[in-house]
Design an enzyme around this catalytic site. Structure first.
Site, PDB file in Angstrom:
ATOM      1  N   GLU A   1      -1.683 -35.634  -4.201  1.00 21.69           N
ATOM      2  CA  GLU A   1      -0.498 -35.011  -3.435  1.00 21.69           C
ATOM      3  C   GLU A   1       1.154 -34.632  -3.936  1.00 21.69           C
ATOM      4  O   GLU A   1       1.618 -33.289  -3.353  1.00 21.69           O
ATOM      5  CB  GLU A   1      -1.084 -35.085  -2.061  1.00 21.69           C
ATOM      6  CG  GLU A   1      -2.506 -35.731  -1.792  1.00 21.69           C
ATOM      7  CD  GLU A   1      -3.301 -33.889  -1.904  1.00 21.69           C
ATOM      8  OE1 GLU A   1      -2.709 -33.012  -1.855  1.00 21.69           O
ATOM      9  OE2 GLU A   1      -4.372 -33.958  -2.371  1.00 21.69           O
TER      10      GLU A   1
ATOM     11  N   HIS B   1       1.852 -32.340  -6.515  1.00 22.09           N
ATOM     12  CA  HIS B   1       1.816 -30.501  -5.240  1.00 22.09           C
ATOM     13  C   HIS B   1       2.770 -30.353  -4.937  1.00 22.09           C
ATOM     14  O   HIS B   1       3.539 -29.111  -4.888  1.00 22.09           O
ATOM     15  CB  HIS B   1       0.623 -30.200  -3.979  1.00 22.09           C
ATOM     16  CG  HIS B   1       0.090 -30.430  -4.255  1.00 22.09           C
ATOM     17  ND1 HIS B   1      -0.726 -29.360  -5.211  1.00 22.09           N
ATOM     18  CD2 HIS B   1      -2.027 -30.931  -4.415  1.00 22.09           C
ATOM     19  CE1 HIS B   1      -2.128 -29.782  -5.463  1.00 22.09           C
ATOM     20  NE2 HIS B   1      -3.052 -30.363  -4.791  1.00 22.09           N
TER      21      HIS B   1
HETATM   22 ZN    ZN Z   1      -5.281 -30.721  -5.232  1.00 19.33          ZN
END
Ligand code: ZN
Length: 711
Positions: free
Chosen positions: A496, A499
Site C-alpha cells: 500500500e 501506491h
Molecule cells: Zn494494490
C-alpha cells in the site's frame, strides 16, 4: 482562513478534512446543497462553451479543462470524505446517508461525463491541436485523449432513449455494487462461533487465542463461571474476518471446526436475505447491455479500451503462460501436502479437502523451513517496521518521513499522520494518514490506499501537497503488546505504501494526471508490487526486523528460510490468481444468459483447468468476489498479474546492479522516483516503464521470482 472556518466541514472543499466534525446528518443535508451549486456551475460552463462553439472563435485549454477540473475536485473532496468514512467508520446511519446520496452523485458524474457541450469543446481542442493552432504538451495531450475516451465510454455519443437507458443502468449498477458489498460485510459479521473448551482451540497460537478472547469480550460473552473471557480459558469467539479466519484455518488441529469455518466463509452472501447470486446475474447482464450501447461486443472490451493490455487475447495469452507454468507446480505441491499428512498419520491424507490445505501447508512449511509464520511476529512490531520502511524510502528515493500526529484531525484514535520531505532541500512534499488495525464491524476488510488530497494549486496559486490514506487491517495491539505483524502483513503495508509513493511523489503539475490519476488500471500495481520485493532484500529486512522485547535482530538463518519459503506453494498461489483473473475475464467476455450456464457454472468449468482441488458444492465464491462486483476490477482482475510482470521486471533492474551495491541501488532508486513515481499518468505506461528500464517489459523476472522456472 475565516471563510473556511465558517463553511460546513463537509463542504470546505480544500485542505485536510475535519473528520470528527462530519456526521451522517450533514451528509444528508449538505451533499444535496453541494450538488445544487455544482450543477449550476456546470450549466454556466456549458452556456459559455456553447457561445464559443457557436462562433468561429478558438477555444483555450483554460476555458474548458480548468473549470472542469475545479468542479470535479469540489465533488471529489466532499464525496471522497464520505466514501472514506463509509469504509473506515461504517455505521447503519452513515451507510444509509451514503446510500441516500449516491444516486445523485453518480447522476452528476454522468451529467459531466455526458455533457455534449464539454464533449464538443474537447473535440474542438483536439482539432485545434491537430491543426497546429493549439500547442499542447504531452501531458495535456494525454489528459485530453483520456477525457475524450472516458466521455465516450460514459455514453456521450448516445442519443435520446439509448442515453436515458444508459444512465438508468449506470445508477442501478452503482446501487447494486453497494448492496453487493454490504451483503458481504453483513454476512461476514453475521457469522460467529463461540468456542468454549480448550480442545476447540487446539493448535492455535497465543496471539490468535488473545484475539478470539478479545472478540468474545467485545461481544459480551462470559466464561461458564461468569468471568471475563481470557486467552487461556476462553470463551473464544471465531469469526469470518481475515485476522481471525485465516490463521484459524492455518493452525486449528480441529478438522471439523476448520470445515465449518471454511464452509461458512466460501458460502458467504449466497443465501437468504443477503444472497448475492441474483445481483451477479443482473450486474453482468447490465454491463453487457451497456457495452452493446457503446458499440463494443462485450464489457471486457470496454474495460480494455482504457488499459495497457490491448486485447482480450493478449490477456488470455499472459494468463495461459502463467497457468501452464503454475498448474504442474500446484499439482506437485498438493501431492507434497498429502504426503506430509500421511507422514503424520492423518486420516485425511488420502483425500485432502480445501479446509486442509492451509493447515498442512503450514505444517510442511514449518518442517521444510523450520519457520513458524506466527513465531516471526515478535520481530515485526509495527513501529520498527515503519522505521524500516521509511529508511528504505530514504535510501531509494531521497525522502524523509516524519510523524506529525496531532497536526491533522483523524477519524479514530488509532490513526496516525505523517509528513514527507524531499531530503535534497528539506521541503515538505506530501503527507499521509495511516490507519493500521482491523476493526471488525465498522471498518471494511483488506488494505488500500486512497487519495485525500491530490497535488495541485489552490485558488491563490499556492501549491497543494498530496495527502494519502493508507489503510491496513492487521491485528491491533493487545494490552501492553504492540501490534506484532506477520511477514504477510509487512508485505501488505509495503504494497500500500508503494501506491502511496506514486500518489505522494508525483511531480506532474496538472492534477488530472498527477499521482495515480490516469494511470492505466493494469499498470497501477507496478509501484505497490515493486515495494513488496524489498521485504526480501537482506539489508532492508535485517535492518528493520528486531525483537520487540529483546531488541535482537532477526537471525540470519530465519532470513534464509524466509527467502526459501517465498516460492513455497508458489504454483498454487499463481494458479489461484489465474483462476480469479480468468473467471473475471470470461464472465465479462464469454458469459451471457444465452449461454445457458449460470455464472457459477461457468466458474466451475474454468476451475477444471485452473484449480487442483475442485470447488466444493457449497463454494459460492462469486457471491463474495467484491473486487469485481463491488469494486472497480470488473474485467480487470488480471491487472494484478499484468502489473506483476512490470514490477518484477522493475525490481530486477536493482538485482542487475547488485542489491549490495549501495551507490548503484541509490541511483537506480532515484531513476525509479524520477520515472514511475514522478510521471504517474502523464505518459503512457509503456513509455514510463521504458524510461526506467531502457527496454520493453519481460515476464522472465516474474516467472523466476515465483519459482516456476524449475517446472
Ligand atoms: Zn494494490
Amino acid at each position: 482562513m475565516s471563510a473556511s472556518l465558517l463553511s460546513p466541514p463537509l463542504l470546505r472543499g480544500e485542505g485536510l478534512p475535519d473528520f470528527p466534525a462530519i456526521t451522517p446528518e450533514q451528509v444528508r443535508q449538505q451533499i444535496p446543497l453541494l450538488l445544487q451549486e455544482l450543477n449550476a456551475g456546470l450549466s454556466d460552463l456549458e452556456d459559455g462553451l456553447n457561445l464559443t462553439l457557436g462562433s468561429s472563435e478558438p477555444l483555450g485549454w483554460s476555458q474548458v479543462m480548468d473549470p472542469l477540473q475545479r468542479l470535479g475536485e469540489r465533488l471529489r473532496w466532499s464525496w471522497g470524505v464520505v466514501s472514506h468514512l463509509n469504509g473506515v467508520c461504517n455505521s447503519p446511519e452513515l451507510r444509509e446517508a451514503h446510500r441516500s446520496q449516491q444516486g445523485a452523485v453518480v447522476a452528476f458524474g454522468n451529467r459531466v461525463g455526458q455533457s455534449r457541450s464539454i464533449y464538443h469543446a474537447l473535440k474542438r481542442l483536439q482539432e485545434q491541436h491537430r491543426a497546429g493552432s493549439l500547442p499542447l504538451d504531452p501531458t495535456q495531450e494525454r489528459i485530453l485523449e483520456a477525457e475524450l475516451l472516458d466521455m465516450q465510454l460514459r455514453g456521450v455519443a448516445l442519443e435520446g432513449e439509448a442515453q436515458a437507458a444508459f444512465n438508468t443502468a449506470s445508477e442501478e449498477l452503482a446501487e447494486l455494487a453497494t448492496r453487493f458489498g454490504n451483503h458481504v460485510l453483513d454476512a461476514t459479521n453475521g457469522w460467529s462461533l463461540a468456542l468454549n473448551s480448550t480442545e476447540e482451540v487446539d493448535g492455535l497460537p497465543e496471539s490468535l487465542r488473545q484475539l478470539l478472547a478479545q472478540a468474545a469480550r467485545d461481544a459480551g460473552l462470559k466464561a461458564a463461571d461468569g468471568s471475563e473471557p481470557s486467552a487461556e480459558k476462553g470463551p473464544w469467539l471465531l469469526g469470518l474476518d481475515m485476522p481471525r479466519a485465516m490463521p484459524f484455518l492455518k493452525y486449528s488441529r480441529r478438522r471439523d471446526l476448520r470445515e465449518r469455518l471454511y464452509k461458512a466463509q466460501v458460502s458467504r452472501a449466497s443465501s437468504g436475505d443477503l444472497d448475492n447470486s441474483p445481483l451477479i446475474e443482473r450486474i453482468l447482464t447490465l454491463k453487457r447491455e451497456q457495452a452493446a450501447r457503446l458499440g463494443y461486443a462485450t464489457w471486457a472490451e470496454v474495460s480494455l479500451a482504457s488499459k495497457m493490455a490491448d486485447s482480450v487475447d493478449a490477456v488470455e495469452r499472459l494468463l495461459e503462460d502463467l497457468r501452464a507454468a503454475a498448474y504442474p507446480a500446484a499439482q506437485r505441491e498438493l501431492k507434497a501436502l498429502a504426503a506430509c499428512a500421511e507422514r503424520h498419520g492423518a486420516a485425511e491424507a488420502g483425500e485432502l479437502k480445501p479446509w486442509d490445505v492451509s493447515f498442512w501447508a503450514e505444517v510442511l512449511r514449518r518442517e521444510s523451513f523450520d519457520l513458524h509464520g506466527e513465531a516471526l511476529r515478535p520481530w515485526f512490531p509495527l513501529p520498527r517496521v515503519l522505521d524500516g520502511l521509511f529508511a528504505l524510502c530514504g535510501r531509494l528515493f531521497a525522502i524523509r518521513i516524519e510523524a506529525a500526529d496531532g497536526e491533522a484531525p483523524v477519524w479514530h484514535p488509532d490513526v496516525r499522520f505523517f509528513r514527507v520531505f524531499d531530503a535534497a532541500n528539506d521541503k515538505a512534499i506530501a503527507g499521509f494518514y495511516l490507519d493500521p488495525y482491523s476493526r471488525p464491524g465498522s471498518k471494511r476488510g483488506g488494505a488500500w490506499m486512497d487519495d485525500c488530497l491530490g497535488r495541485s494549486r489552490d485558488a491563490a496559486g499556492h501549491p497543494v501537497l498530496p495527502v494519502a490514506y493508507l489503510i491496513c487491517n492487521q491485528s491491533p495491539p493487545v494490552g501492553d503488546t504492540p501490534s506484532l505483524m506477520t511477514f504477510e502483513e509487512v508485505e501488505t503495508l509495503f504494497h500500500e505504501f508503494g501506491h502511496g509513493l506514486q500518489h505522494m511523489l508525483t511531480t506532474v503539475e496538472r492534477p488530472e494526471a498527477a499521482g495515480i490519476n490516469h494511470v492505466e488500471w493494469d499498470a497501477v500495481e507496478l509501484p505497490s508490487q515493486f515495494m513488496e520485493n524489498w521485504c526480501y532484500d537482506r539489508s532492508t529486512l535485517l535492518g528493520m526486523a528486531r525483537h520487540w522485547q529483546s531488541g535482537q535482530p532477526l537471525p540470519e538463518a530465519e532470513f534464509a528460510k524466509l527467502l526459501a519459503a517465498r516460492t513455497f506453494m508458489g504454483g498454487s498461489a499463481t494458479l489461484r490468481q489465474v483462476h480469479f483473473a480468468l473467471v473475471d475475464l470470461r464472465l465479462h467476455s464469454a458469459w451471457s444468459p444465452a449461454t445457458g450456464l449460470s455464472p457459477e457454472a461457468l466458474r466451475r468449468q474454468i476451475a477444471t483447468t485452473t484449480t487442483v482441488l475442485p470447488p466444493i458444492p457449497e463454494d459460492s465464491f462469486l457471491c463474495a468476489f467484491s473486487h469485481i462486483f463491488a469494486g472497480g476490477y470488473s474485467a480487470g482482475y488480471y491487472s494484478y498479474k499484468w502489473a506483476e510482470v512490470l514490477s518484477a521486471d522493475a525490481f530486477s533492474a536493482f538485482e542487475e546492479v547488485g542489491l549490495e551495491n549501495e551507490p548503484e541501488v541509490q541511483s537506480t532508486g532515484r531513476r525509479f522516483r524520477d520515472t514511475v513515481l514522478s510521471l504517474g499518468g502523464s505518459r503512457s505506461p509503456s513509455e514510463v516503464f521504458e524510461a526506467f528500464r531502457g527496454r520493453e517489459p519481460s515476464a522472465e523476472a516474474l516467472i523466476r521470482h515465483s519459482g516456476l522456472l524449475a517446472a
